[in-house]
Design a protein around this motif. Structure first.
Motif, PDB file in Angstrom:
ATOM      1  N   ARG A 121       0.828  -1.149   0.327  1.00  0.00           N
ATOM      2  CA  ARG A 121       0.358   0.232  -0.059  1.00  0.00           C
ATOM      3  C   ARG A 121       0.447   1.045  -0.075  1.00  0.00           C
ATOM      4  O   ARG A 121       1.514   1.039   0.001  1.00  0.00           O
ATOM      5  CB  ARG A 121      -0.848  -0.124   1.446  1.00  0.00           C
ATOM      6  CG  ARG A 121      -0.174   0.178   2.637  1.00  0.00           C
ATOM      7  CD  ARG A 121      -0.954  -0.103   3.707  1.00  0.00           C
ATOM      8  NE  ARG A 121      -0.407   0.215   5.230  1.00  0.00           N
ATOM      9  CZ  ARG A 121      -0.829   0.163   6.163  1.00  0.00           C
ATOM     10  NH1 ARG A 121      -2.043  -0.270   6.706  1.00  0.00           N
ATOM     11  NH2 ARG A 121      -0.371   0.724   7.278  1.00  0.00           N
ATOM     12  N   ARG A 171       1.088   5.633   1.614  1.00  0.00           N
ATOM     13  CA  ARG A 171       0.653   6.260   2.112  1.00  0.00           C
ATOM     14  C   ARG A 171       1.172   7.839   1.815  1.00  0.00           C
ATOM     15  O   ARG A 171       2.114   7.482   1.686  1.00  0.00           O
ATOM     16  CB  ARG A 171       1.236   6.037   3.951  1.00  0.00           C
ATOM     17  CG  ARG A 171       0.398   6.716   4.639  1.00  0.00           C
ATOM     18  CD  ARG A 171       0.347   6.283   6.111  1.00  0.00           C
ATOM     19  NE  ARG A 171       0.465   5.186   6.470  1.00  0.00           N
ATOM     20  CZ  ARG A 171      -0.765   5.081   7.163  1.00  0.00           C
ATOM     21  NH1 ARG A 171      -1.441   5.042   7.041  1.00  0.00           N
ATOM     22  NH2 ARG A 171      -0.868   3.941   7.303  1.00  0.00           N
ATOM     23  N   ALA A 172       0.405   9.012   1.835  1.00  0.00           N
ATOM     24  CA  ALA A 172       0.814   9.786   1.283  1.00  0.00           C
ATOM     25  C   ALA A 172       1.463  10.932   2.881  1.00  0.00           C
ATOM     26  O   ALA A 172       0.840  10.292   3.831  1.00  0.00           O
ATOM     27  CB  ALA A 172      -0.488  11.245   1.237  1.00  0.00           C
ATOM     28  N   GLU A 173       1.826  12.176   2.569  1.00  0.00           N
ATOM     29  CA  GLU A 173       2.585  12.751   3.663  1.00  0.00           C
ATOM     30  C   GLU A 173       2.046  13.587   4.639  1.00  0.00           C
ATOM     31  O   GLU A 173       2.017  13.455   5.793  1.00  0.00           O
ATOM     32  CB  GLU A 173       3.230  14.057   2.935  1.00  0.00           C
ATOM     33  CG  GLU A 173       4.150  14.315   1.968  1.00  0.00           C
ATOM     34  CD  GLU A 173       4.786  15.370   1.786  1.00  0.00           C
ATOM     35  OE1 GLU A 173       5.566  16.249   1.998  1.00  0.00           O
ATOM     36  OE2 GLU A 173       4.780  15.892   1.025  1.00  0.00           O
ATOM     37  N   ASP A 174       0.222  13.329   4.480  1.00  0.00           N
ATOM     38  CA  ASP A 174      -0.477  13.688   5.287  1.00  0.00           C
ATOM     39  C   ASP A 174      -0.947  12.572   6.425  1.00  0.00           C
ATOM     40  O   ASP A 174      -1.854  12.577   7.354  1.00  0.00           O
ATOM     41  CB  ASP A 174      -1.596  14.268   4.985  1.00  0.00           C
ATOM     42  CG  ASP A 174      -2.614  13.615   3.858  1.00  0.00           C
ATOM     43  OD1 ASP A 174      -2.134  12.671   3.366  1.00  0.00           O
ATOM     44  OD2 ASP A 174      -3.729  13.632   3.243  1.00  0.00           O
ATOM     45  N   GLY A 175      -0.813  11.459   5.650  1.00  0.00           N
ATOM     46  CA  GLY A 175      -0.866  10.574   6.888  1.00  0.00           C
ATOM     47  C   GLY A 175      -2.024   9.265   5.995  1.00  0.00           C
ATOM     48  O   GLY A 175      -2.318   7.967   6.265  1.00  0.00           O
ATOM     49  N   GLN A 176      -2.325  10.059   4.575  1.00  0.00           N
ATOM     50  CA  GLN A 176      -3.715   8.898   4.404  1.00  0.00           C
ATOM     51  C   GLN A 176      -3.282   7.913   3.083  1.00  0.00           C
ATOM     52  O   GLN A 176      -2.115   8.342   2.697  1.00  0.00           O
ATOM     53  CB  GLN A 176      -4.801   9.945   3.867  1.00  0.00           C
ATOM     54  CG  GLN A 176      -5.868  11.261   4.805  1.00  0.00           C
ATOM     55  CD  GLN A 176      -6.544  10.338   6.001  1.00  0.00           C
ATOM     56  OE1 GLN A 176      -7.152   9.430   5.877  1.00  0.00           O
ATOM     57  NE2 GLN A 176      -5.746  10.544   6.904  1.00  0.00           N
ATOM     58  N   LEU A 177      -3.999   6.820   3.286  1.00  0.00           N
ATOM     59  CA  LEU A 177      -3.400   5.896   2.686  1.00  0.00           C
ATOM     60  C   LEU A 177      -4.182   6.739   0.906  1.00  0.00           C
ATOM     61  O   LEU A 177      -4.500   7.287   0.878  1.00  0.00           O
ATOM     62  CB  LEU A 177      -4.817   4.479   2.421  1.00  0.00           C
ATOM     63  CG  LEU A 177      -4.012   3.462   3.421  1.00  0.00           C
ATOM     64  CD1 LEU A 177      -4.507   2.550   4.081  1.00  0.00           C
ATOM     65  CD2 LEU A 177      -2.548   3.027   4.104  1.00  0.00           C
ATOM     66  N   CYS A 178      -2.950   5.870  -0.046  1.00  0.00           N
ATOM     67  CA  CYS A 178      -2.645   6.295  -1.509  1.00  0.00           C
ATOM     68  C   CYS A 178      -3.972   5.263  -2.848  1.00  0.00           C
ATOM     69  O   CYS A 178      -4.221   4.994  -2.071  1.00  0.00           O
ATOM     70  CB  CYS A 178      -1.494   6.416  -2.083  1.00  0.00           C
ATOM     71  SG  CYS A 178      -0.176   7.730  -1.067  1.00  0.00           S
ATOM     72  N   GLU A 211      -2.170   8.046  -6.859  1.00  0.00           N
ATOM     73  CA  GLU A 211      -1.295   9.069  -6.183  1.00  0.00           C
ATOM     74  C   GLU A 211       0.288   9.156  -4.992  1.00  0.00           C
ATOM     75  O   GLU A 211       0.048   7.905  -5.755  1.00  0.00           O
ATOM     76  CB  GLU A 211      -2.408   9.463  -5.129  1.00  0.00           C
ATOM     77  CG  GLU A 211      -3.531   9.724  -5.424  1.00  0.00           C
ATOM     78  CD  GLU A 211      -4.654  10.215  -4.221  1.00  0.00           C
ATOM     79  OE1 GLU A 211      -5.877  10.841  -4.622  1.00  0.00           O
ATOM     80  OE2 GLU A 211      -4.285   9.306  -3.325  1.00  0.00           O
ATOM     81  N   GLY A 252       3.475   8.314  -2.575  1.00  0.00           N
ATOM     82  CA  GLY A 252       3.167   8.435  -1.310  1.00  0.00           C
ATOM     83  C   GLY A 252       4.107   6.995  -1.097  1.00  0.00           C
ATOM     84  O   GLY A 252       5.041   6.729  -2.210  1.00  0.00           O
TER      85      GLY A 252
END
Length: 583
Positions: free
Chosen positions: A353, A355-362, A366, A368
């Motif tokens: 998986r 994960r983006a810089e803001d902590g959300q899964l991509c 996207e 990450g």
């Protein structure tokens, strides 16, 4: 691994390991049938010298049969080899001694295998002699191992910190070997060649151990042989009808220089139609160079679908994802607008998986950080309190990328990210743009971000680039602007003295160390006079290291052309000496 070696006793006696000092001299052949007895002989040698199960032995992994059987013999004994880079002649001794001292202190290893490169080095570790040449125990039965037993320790690349030890269990090793063999569906009749160093996971797992597990021939050369004679690697593939190999992207860039200047006759003699699959990984792939490489060698029979870009790491033993054999490489536009090349689908044993810089899964497409779980991922680092996995079992790799239609695209490392007006670029994007210029040394550019400025640190290959300094800087800035779309300040393009760009044992730039050196004023620019001195010194070193190899190479090519001419002459002769077609 030991049960694999035991089973090799029943394979065709013509199958085995072919060890080359270079691509010209005859090889040393070790039949796979002898491996079990040679491994047992090495183990007996070490047992007689006090090595016991659990003993940690620092193993500078040189490419030789004695060191290979030492590595396997220590596993048979239940000792723990710590696979590290060997000392390389002509490099400073102090840093290497310090490296071994840190390994000893951190991992409690007081014994080092006394390989030839250590001769003349004063060490704080006890030297363990190599087994006698050809040591064997015929008929020996290798021991059975528990699946979770530690086989050896390999090390991360160390691009951002001191290399971390990764414990490789027999279970994880066997699992990753099965993944590789299943993925490329090789047969025992295929031949594989490698010149990668054995202390690196691609060389050890992808080159050596995978071939042992599959039972196919391995033509193994010294790492320096490729550096001295990149065309020799292609000639070996041609003459020995090699089907597969495993290389870093650097090999494409490096060989391309020789291909562009090669004689047409040299290329005409190459027949690369036997090649079925070449794993390509370790570092970002230079897409334009890969295309040029394929274009030049297409008349030699090299198909465009032989390269298999792949993704892996020491923490997973090796492979995580790879393009399938016979599948054309996919290149698309990354979220930052730069071209990106697919490394294939993650193997089914792994869960991946992002994960983006803001902590959300991509989501799809996207950018990450790559996180992975399962497969042959190590449970922890070796004797290290730092956690490898998170609470949910996922390992944050530090690599950035995105997924598209199930395929994984790697764009760079987190520490390689360069932010411009809120947009993410990667050092490799800039470096590849800079290295398109003919006066820049391939693989000798580092682009860093310091105090908001993007700084180019590059080595040039001729004093004339320094004598027309402003024009050279302008060309660098123009190439970056056209390729990446970012404008550089003229004063941030620096042409530097050779040997200042620190690299890991696997050849990756140590960007953090390079950035620190720049910010502390330790990176020196170069003058035309200094560059001439550097070039003279490098040429002298190459003459010393390469004179024999070059002489052999020229001799072989002369013999090849002579035999061809002789054969052509004989074909034109009738019995009795008359020329065919003559009157």
């Amino acid at each position: 691994m030991l049960d694999i070696i035991q089973r090799l006793e029943s394979v065709d006696p013509r199958r085995g390991l072919f060890l080359y000092d270079d691509f010209v001299a005859p090889s040393e052949f070790v039949p796979y049938r002898e491996f079990a007895s040679r491994v047992a002989g090495a183990a007996e040698h070490f047992r007689a010298r006090g090595v016991a199960p659990g003993t940690r032995v620092v193993l500078p992994f040189e490419t030789s049969s004695s060191v290979i059987f030492s590595f396997l013999g220590l596993m048979e004994l239940g000792a723990v080899p710590l696979s590290v880079k060997p000392y390389i002649l002509s490099t400073p001794k102090g840093p290497y001694r310090d490296f071994l001292a840190r390994i000893r202190e951190r991992y409690g290893a007081s014994v080092v295998l006394d390989v030839p490169s250590l001769a003349g080095l004063e060490l704080s570790l006890e030297r363990l002699p190599l087994p006698p040449a050809g040591a064997k125990r015929p008929g020996a039965k290798l021991r059975e191992v528990a699946p979770g037993e530690l086989a050896f320790v390999q090390f991360s690349s160390g691009s951002t910190s001191f290399p971390k030890g990764v414990p490789i269990t027999h279970e994880n090793l066997a699992a990753n070997l099965r993944m590789i063999i299943r993925h490329d569906y090789r047969t025992v009749d295929e031949r594989v060649t490698s010149w990668l160093p054995l202390y690196h996971d691609m060389g050890l797992i992808g080159g050596l151990l995978t071939c042992l597990a599959a039972g196919n021939d391995l033509l193994l050369s010294q790492p320096a042989s490729f550096l001295m004679d990149p065309l020799g690697w292609l000639e070996l593939i041609s003459s020995e009808r090699v089907a597969g190999s495993v290389i870093p992207n650097f090999a494409i860039d490096y060989a391309l220089k020789s291909l562009k200047s090669a004689d047409a006759d040299d290329l005409k003699r190459l027949d690369l139609s036997s090649v079925q699959g070449i794993y390509l990984g370790s570092e970002p792939i230079n897409i334009p160079n890969l295309e040029q490489f394929l274009d030049i060698l297409a008349p030699c029979g090299l198909r465009r679908d032989v390269f298999m870009p792949c993704y892996g790491m020491a923490e997973t033993v090796l492979i995580v994802a790879s393009v399938a054999r016979g599948q054309k490489v996919s290149v698309i536009t990354a979220p930052n607008g730069q071209p990106a090349i697919s490394v294939g689908r993650p193997l089914s044993e792994f869960e991946v998986r992002l994960r983006a810089e803001d902590g959300q899964l991509c989501g799809e497409g996207e950018l990450g950080e790559v996180e992975l779980r399962g497969g042959s991922l190590a449970p922890s680092y070796f004797l290290d309190d730092r956690p490898l996995r998170g609470d949910d079992g996922f390992y944050a790799t530090g690599d950035l990328g995105f997924q598209k239609q199930g395929e994984l695209f790697i764009t760079g490392r987190i520490n390689d990210r360069i932010k411009v007006n809120g947009q993410s670029f990667f050092s490799g994007d800039f470096e590849q743009a800079v290295e398109r210029l003919g006066f820049i040394r391939p693989g000798r550019t580092a682009v860093i971000q310091s105090q908001g400025r993007i700084v180019v640190l590059a080595e040039v290959n001729h004093p004339s680039a320094l004598e027309r300094l402003e024009d050279s800087r302008k060309q660098v800035r123009q190439s970056v602007l056209e390729t990446v779309g970012v404008t550089l300040a003229p004063q941030d393009v620096l042409f530097i003295r050779y040997g200042q760009l620190q690299k890991t044992s696997s050849g990756k730039l140590q960007r953090r160390a390079i950035t620190e050196a720049y910010e502390q004023g330790r990176i020196r620019t170069v003058t035309p006079r200094e560059l001439r001195a550097d070039l003279l010194r490098m040429r002298a070193q190459r003459l010393v290291l390469g004179s024999v190899m070059v002489a052999r190479q020229r001799g072989r090519r002369w013999m090849a052309s002579g035999k061809a001419a002789l054969s052509a002459g004989l074909l034109r002769l009738k019995p009795g000496g008359q020329r065919q077609g003559g009157r």
